[in-house]
Design a protein around this motif. Structure first.
Motif, mmCIF file in Angstrom:
data_model
loop_
_atom_site.group_PDB
_atom_site.id
_atom_site.type_symbol
_atom_site.label_atom_id
_atom_site.label_comp_id
_atom_site.label_asym_id
_atom_site.label_seq_id
_atom_site.Cartn_x
_atom_site.Cartn_y
_atom_site.Cartn_z
ATOM 1 N N GLN A 151 0.828 -1.202 0.000
ATOM 2 C CA GLN A 151 0.000 0.000 0.000
ATOM 3 C C GLN A 151 0.869 1.261 0.000
ATOM 4 O O GLN A 151 0.632 2.199 -0.761
ATOM 5 C CB GLN A 151 -0.933 0.014 1.205
ATOM 6 C CG GLN A 151 -1.806 1.248 1.258
ATOM 7 C CD GLN A 151 -2.644 1.312 2.524
ATOM 8 O OE1 GLN A 151 -2.398 0.569 3.479
ATOM 9 N NE2 GLN A 151 -3.625 2.186 2.522
ATOM 10 N N THR A 155 1.009 3.782 -3.180
ATOM 11 C CA THR A 155 0.655 5.192 -2.942
ATOM 12 C C THR A 155 1.799 6.096 -3.374
ATOM 13 O O THR A 155 1.581 7.120 -4.033
ATOM 14 C CB THR A 155 0.329 5.416 -1.456
ATOM 15 O OG1 THR A 155 -0.766 4.560 -1.095
ATOM 16 C CG2 THR A 155 -0.038 6.855 -1.179
ATOM 17 N N ARG A 156 3.015 5.707 -3.043
ATOM 18 C CA ARG A 156 4.189 6.521 -3.391
ATOM 19 C C ARG A 156 4.326 6.683 -4.904
ATOM 20 O O ARG A 156 4.578 7.775 -5.390
ATOM 21 C CB ARG A 156 5.449 5.894 -2.807
ATOM 22 C CG ARG A 156 6.707 6.697 -3.113
ATOM 23 C CD ARG A 156 7.899 6.194 -2.339
ATOM 24 N NE ARG A 156 7.729 6.265 -0.911
ATOM 25 C CZ ARG A 156 7.905 7.362 -0.172
ATOM 26 N NH1 ARG A 156 8.239 8.491 -0.736
ATOM 27 N NH2 ARG A 156 7.742 7.318 1.136
ATOM 28 N N ARG A 158 2.134 6.566 -7.145
ATOM 29 C CA ARG A 158 0.961 7.176 -7.780
ATOM 30 C C ARG A 158 0.732 8.621 -7.358
ATOM 31 O O ARG A 158 -0.181 9.263 -7.864
ATOM 32 C CB ARG A 158 -0.273 6.339 -7.453
ATOM 33 C CG ARG A 158 -0.209 4.958 -8.096
ATOM 34 C CD ARG A 158 -1.392 4.090 -7.751
ATOM 35 N NE ARG A 158 -2.596 4.681 -8.302
ATOM 36 C CZ ARG A 158 -3.800 4.496 -7.797
ATOM 37 N NH1 ARG A 158 -3.950 3.751 -6.721
ATOM 38 N NH2 ARG A 158 -4.846 5.046 -8.344
ATOM 39 N N THR A 159 1.519 9.121 -6.407
ATOM 40 C CA THR A 159 1.294 10.489 -5.923
ATOM 41 C C THR A 159 2.482 11.369 -6.269
ATOM 42 O O THR A 159 3.619 10.920 -6.346
ATOM 43 C CB THR A 159 1.056 10.508 -4.402
ATOM 44 O OG1 THR A 159 2.147 9.879 -3.742
ATOM 45 C CG2 THR A 159 -0.245 9.807 -4.033
#
Length: 195
Positions: A151, A155-156, A158-159
């Motif tokens: 996760q 997240t990393r 994709r942000t």
């Protein structure tokens, strides 16, 4: 000199820009995911190594105890089967058969008394149950750690700003979290009769 001066001013700006777009954080997060997955595999291997040996140990003690108790039961049955009536006391064969049956029961009871300190199947079954529970809990913790690492990694990458470096420098793709297989809600069975 103006070119060197401009480059000297742009170099720190470029370094800060690159540092802010996941140059170091994306591989670090990916390595964390890989390490967590290795832990999951390690726990599965531990279970694969441990459980058959524990079951075999428990089965071995249970068999030994079963054999001792079977001998006592059979000897007791044999001793009670042979009856001597007062009229049989002058027949040496009948008295001998009665004495042999009683001696077999005495011997099997002695073996039971000798084996009693080693009769451990109950303790072994409890230890097996505890080890199985501990092993399954360790696997659960490893899976959860892996999913949390996945996760964080996903997240990393994709942000912003890490998404820029992740895509340009690494071609990073999302990792797949652990998911339970269909039918996983059914509890596993341990069969002590299987060979």
């Amino acid at each position: 000199m103006t070119i060197l001066r401009r480059f000297g001013l742009l170099a720190p700006l470029a370094a800060v820009s690159l540092a802010g777009c996941g140059i170091n954080s994306v591989p670090t997060a990916e390595e964390n995911v890989n390490a967590k997955w290795a832990n999951v595999q390690s726990e599965y291997q531990r279970r694969a190594d441990l459980v058959p040996n524990l079951v075999a140990t428990v089965k071995g003690y249970a068999k030994q105890e079963k054999d001792v108790l079977t001998q006592v039961t059979e000897a007791r049955a044999g001793a009670t089967r042979i009856q001597l009536a007062p009229g049989d006391l002058s027949d040496p064969a009948k008295v001998g058969a009665f004495n042999d049956a009683q001696n077999r029961l005495t011997m099997s009871l002695q073996r039971l008394q000798e084996a009693y300190p080693d009769l451990k199947s109950n303790a072994n079954f409890l230890a097996l149950q505890s080890q199985l529970e501990g092993t399954e809990n360790s696997i659960l913790v490893a899976r959860n750690d892996y999913n949390e690492a996945v996760q964080a990694y996903n997240t990393r990458i994709r942000t912003f700003p890490d998404a820029v470096g992740a895509k340009i420098f690494y071609g990073a793709k999302p990792k797949v979290p652990f998911q339970a297989s269909s039918g996983a809600q059914a509890a596993p069975t341990v069969d002590f009769n299987a060979q």
